[in-house]
Design an enzyme around this catalytic site. Structure first.
Site, PDB file in Angstrom:
ATOM      1  N   HIS A  99      26.819  46.891  52.793  1.00 29.50           N
ATOM      2  CA  HIS A  99      26.289  47.814  51.785  1.00 29.50           C
ATOM      3  C   HIS A  99      25.043  48.430  52.408  1.00 29.50           C
ATOM      4  O   HIS A  99      24.353  47.774  53.202  1.00 29.50           O
ATOM      5  CB  HIS A  99      25.800  47.111  50.521  1.00 29.50           C
ATOM      6  CG  HIS A  99      26.788  46.261  49.804  1.00 29.50           C
ATOM      7  ND1 HIS A  99      27.109  44.994  50.203  1.00 29.50           N
ATOM      8  CD2 HIS A  99      27.506  46.492  48.682  1.00 29.50           C
ATOM      9  CE1 HIS A  99      27.999  44.479  49.350  1.00 29.50           C
ATOM     10  NE2 HIS A  99      28.256  45.363  48.431  1.00 29.50           N
ATOM     11  N   ASP A 102      22.070  46.180  52.488  1.00 31.36           N
ATOM     12  CA  ASP A 102      22.118  44.978  53.349  1.00 31.36           C
ATOM     13  C   ASP A 102      21.457  45.248  54.687  1.00 31.36           C
ATOM     14  O   ASP A 102      20.889  44.345  55.299  1.00 31.36           O
ATOM     15  CB  ASP A 102      23.563  44.557  53.666  1.00 31.36           C
ATOM     16  CG  ASP A 102      24.419  44.389  52.444  1.00 31.36           C
ATOM     17  OD1 ASP A 102      23.872  44.033  51.395  1.00 31.36           O
ATOM     18  OD2 ASP A 102      25.648  44.608  52.558  1.00 31.36           O
ATOM     19  N   GLU A 230      37.816  48.149  44.805  1.00 31.59           N
ATOM     20  CA  GLU A 230      37.935  46.684  44.776  1.00 31.59           C
ATOM     21  C   GLU A 230      37.938  46.203  43.330  1.00 31.59           C
ATOM     22  O   GLU A 230      36.904  46.233  42.661  1.00 31.59           O
ATOM     23  CB  GLU A 230      36.758  46.080  45.560  1.00 31.59           C
ATOM     24  CG  GLU A 230      36.809  44.567  45.649  1.00 31.59           C
ATOM     25  CD  GLU A 230      35.679  44.015  46.512  1.00 31.59           C
ATOM     26  OE1 GLU A 230      35.274  44.675  47.494  1.00 31.59           O
ATOM     27  OE2 GLU A 230      35.188  42.928  46.191  1.00 31.59           O
ATOM     28  N   GLU A 266      40.276  41.097  46.508  1.00 32.11           N
ATOM     29  CA  GLU A 266      39.476  39.898  46.794  1.00 32.11           C
ATOM     30  C   GLU A 266      40.100  38.704  46.070  1.00 32.11           C
ATOM     31  O   GLU A 266      40.357  38.748  44.867  1.00 32.11           O
ATOM     32  CB  GLU A 266      38.021  40.101  46.355  1.00 32.11           C
ATOM     33  CG  GLU A 266      37.179  38.857  46.598  1.00 32.11           C
ATOM     34  CD  GLU A 266      35.690  39.110  46.524  1.00 32.11           C
ATOM     35  OE1 GLU A 266      35.236  40.182  46.972  1.00 32.11           O
ATOM     36  OE2 GLU A 266      34.986  38.227  46.005  1.00 32.11           O
ATOM     37  N   HIS A 269      38.375  37.401  42.957  1.00 30.86           N
ATOM     38  CA  HIS A 269      38.454  38.336  41.831  1.00 30.86           C
ATOM     39  C   HIS A 269      39.833  38.232  41.171  1.00 30.86           C
ATOM     40  O   HIS A 269      39.962  38.369  39.955  1.00 30.86           O
ATOM     41  CB  HIS A 269      38.210  39.769  42.298  1.00 30.86           C
ATOM     42  CG  HIS A 269      36.849  39.983  42.878  1.00 30.86           C
ATOM     43  ND1 HIS A 269      36.419  41.200  43.365  1.00 30.86           N
ATOM     44  CD2 HIS A 269      35.810  39.127  43.060  1.00 30.86           C
ATOM     45  CE1 HIS A 269      35.177  41.090  43.816  1.00 30.86           C
ATOM     46  NE2 HIS A 269      34.792  39.826  43.645  1.00 30.86           N
ATOM     47  N   ASP A 294      39.406  41.210  50.751  1.00 30.40           N
ATOM     48  CA  ASP A 294      38.175  40.433  50.843  1.00 30.40           C
ATOM     49  C   ASP A 294      38.601  38.968  50.790  1.00 30.40           C
ATOM     50  O   ASP A 294      38.979  38.447  49.726  1.00 30.40           O
ATOM     51  CB  ASP A 294      37.204  40.779  49.712  1.00 30.40           C
ATOM     52  CG  ASP A 294      36.255  41.908  50.119  1.00 30.40           C
ATOM     53  OD1 ASP A 294      36.435  42.470  51.216  1.00 30.40           O
ATOM     54  OD2 ASP A 294      35.332  42.210  49.340  1.00 30.40           O
ATOM     55  N   ASP A 305      32.348  33.943  40.256  1.00 31.77           N
ATOM     56  CA  ASP A 305      32.757  34.375  41.584  1.00 31.77           C
ATOM     57  C   ASP A 305      32.001  33.546  42.619  1.00 31.77           C
ATOM     58  O   ASP A 305      30.896  33.908  43.011  1.00 31.77           O
ATOM     59  CB  ASP A 305      32.398  35.868  41.693  1.00 31.77           C
ATOM     60  CG  ASP A 305      33.070  36.563  42.851  1.00 31.77           C
ATOM     61  OD1 ASP A 305      34.038  36.014  43.403  1.00 31.77           O
ATOM     62  OD2 ASP A 305      32.632  37.675  43.195  1.00 31.77           O
ATOM     63  N   ASP A 307      32.868  32.908  45.720  1.00 31.07           N
ATOM     64  CA  ASP A 307      32.947  33.497  47.069  1.00 31.07           C
ATOM     65  C   ASP A 307      32.905  32.443  48.178  1.00 31.07           C
ATOM     66  O   ASP A 307      32.100  32.540  49.110  1.00 31.07           O
ATOM     67  CB  ASP A 307      31.790  34.489  47.292  1.00 31.07           C
ATOM     68  CG  ASP A 307      31.971  35.785  46.523  1.00 31.07           C
ATOM     69  OD1 ASP A 307      33.103  36.088  46.108  1.00 31.07           O
ATOM     70  OD2 ASP A 307      30.971  36.515  46.353  1.00 31.07           O
ATOM     71  N   ASP A 337      34.414  38.101  52.615  1.00 33.20           N
ATOM     72  CA  ASP A 337      33.405  38.276  51.564  1.00 33.20           C
ATOM     73  C   ASP A 337      33.156  36.871  51.011  1.00 33.20           C
ATOM     74  O   ASP A 337      33.542  36.534  49.896  1.00 33.20           O
ATOM     75  CB  ASP A 337      33.918  39.237  50.490  1.00 33.20           C
ATOM     76  CG  ASP A 337      32.816  39.674  49.542  1.00 33.20           C
ATOM     77  OD1 ASP A 337      31.713  39.089  49.626  1.00 33.20           O
ATOM     78  OD2 ASP A 337      33.046  40.574  48.716  1.00 33.20           O
TER      79      ASP A 337
END
Ligand code: XLS
Ligand code: NI
Ligand code: NI
Length: 438
Positions: A99, A102, A230, A266, A269, A294, A305, A307, A337
């Protein structure tokens, strides 16, 4: 300056290796169905979780204290670039994603923010040229800053819509400049908390307007990367507009955007939406919309989430099954991700996490390839639906009959005989393939 001094390039050592800093299944040059593993899997490192995040959660501050996160915000951003490329080179991953926020700190003004981005993007470009590491996708963070409290493209505040457009425009330009192969739109705060204060119809129309503007601008600047949406069902808003793949496809078709976008699925998700990872991949694939992945996993016992790095071989097998049936993911890829747990605070844990995920997908790939080669599920499924290839079933498929003809047929054929679905038998076969695959 080295940030991972104790780690040398991660090598493939095979399944009997006891070296935690070696691959057991991921062997980039090994051919699977005539294609190099590395070219099929197209792994990518997520800049935000691996280099920018600090390991904070709702209850406590960061625990990771990365050695590159020292100095002014711009100094940190520069050191982060060094750390990122050293890490990716040692890991042997050829792609990354980011992003805007980031890679470079936000300034006091948008102008300053963009200047910071330009400066860091230049450094990144140099590193990319030097190492051959490529950009899988870029994106803009339209959810972190307080200005996005009510959303970005779906904010009730037109100034926020404009601000968001400016950020996406810039992120697209940088993605193009860095040769990014895709550009991702994750909804962030595009959703709502309560209908007591929300004009959902306008928000959705505006969201579509925003995406059309993005398509137009990409054409204008000659950005040819694939656009991806996404899906995610919850977090941060209660009702996220991009709930799941089916919802996103319906939205894209309604607004005439389906030719320009695919989906970035993802795993976590998918499960938050009450689907399996495979379900989401499958829905995307049969609609010609599977663009990228992802790669991560959630926790069955937690409702958010998480991750986590993907280590569940059953899931990676069925994911690779869909991906192979899709003819691969390119220009998309498998982007981790994923983040190490807050307690896994040492830089070396970043290697352990990625190695675990890469091995899980490599193994999944090999199993999925064998399942497909032997047509295990294919033949079973074809046989299960064979009543549609002959007689009345074929007439249905060919559009030759309607309710009248079918009723006449049913009158003569009302003693129905069904066949077993054999779920447990098939599950046992998949397990056998997982266990037997070297
Ligand atoms: C958040 C999303 C996000 C996107 C990129 O849940 O996964 O990280 O991948 O904005
Ligand atoms: Ni994501
Ligand atoms: Ni996520």
């Amino acid at each position: 300056m080295s940030y991972f001094k104790d780690v040398t390039a991660i090598k493939y050592e095979g399944k009997n290796s006891k070296n935690p800093l070696a691959f057991k299944y991921y062997n980039p040059d090994e051919l699977v169905g005539g294609q190099r593993m590395e070219d099929i899997l197209r792994f990518s490192v997520a800049y935000w979780h691996t280099f920018s995040a600090e390991g904070s959660d709702m209850f406590g501050s960061g625990t990771w204290a990365r050695p590159w996160e020292t100095g002014t915000p711009m100094e940190r951003a520069k050191k982060r670039v060094e750390a990122a490329f050293e890490f990716m080179q040692k890991l042997g991953v050829k792609y990354f994603c980011f992003h805007d926020v980031d890679i470079a700190p936000e300034g006091e003004t948008l102008k300053e923010t963009f200047a910071n981005l330009d400066e860091i993007a230049k450094l990144i470009k140099e590193k990319m040229d030097e190492t051959g590491i490529k950009l899988l996708w870029g994106t803009s963070n339209l959810f972190g800053h307080p200005r996005f409290m009510h959303g970005a493209a779906t904010s009730p505040n037109a100034d926020v819509f404009a601000y968001s457009a400016a950020k996406v425009k810039k992120a697209m330009e940088i993605t193009k400049e860095l040769g990014g192969e895709n550009y991702v739109f994750w909804g962030g705060r595009e959703g709502y908390e309560t209908l007591l204060n929300t004009d959902m119809a306008l928000e959705l129309d505006n969201f579509a307007r925003f995406l059309h503007m993005a398509v137009d601008y990409a054409k204008e600047i000659g950005f040819t990367g694939q656009f991806l949406i996404e899906p995610k069902p919850k977090e941060p808003t209660k009702h996220q507009y991009d709930f799941d793949t089916a919802t996103v496809i319906a939205f894209l078709r309604k607004y005439g955007l389906d030719d320009y976008f695919k989906v970035n699925i993802e795993a976590n998700h998918a499960t938050l939406a009450g689907h399996t990872f495979q379900h989401e991949l499958h829905v995307a694939r049969i609609n010609g919309m599977l663009g990228s992945v992802d790669a991560n996993q959630g926790d069955m016992l937690l409702g958010w989430d998480t991750d986590q790095f993907p280590t569940n071989i059953y899931d990676t097998t069925m994911a690779m099954y869909e991906i192979l049936k899709n003819g691969g993911l390119a220009p998309g890829g498998l982007n981790f991700d994923a983040k190490v747990r807050r307690g896994s605070f040492e830089p070396v844990d970043l290697f352990y996490g990625h190695i675990a995920g890469m091995d899980a997908f490599a193994k999944g790939l090999k199993v999925a390839h064998r399942l497909l080669e032997d047509r295990v599920l294919e033949d079973f499924i074809a046989d299960r639906y064979k009543s549609f290839t002959e007689g009345i079933g074929k007439d249905i498929v060919d559009g030759k009959v309607g309710f009248k003809e079918l009723a006449e047929y049913a009158m003569e054929n009302d003693q129905i005989v069904n066949q077993s679905g054999r779920q447990e038998y098939l599950e046992a076969i998949v397990n056998q393939y997982i266990l037997e695959t070297e």
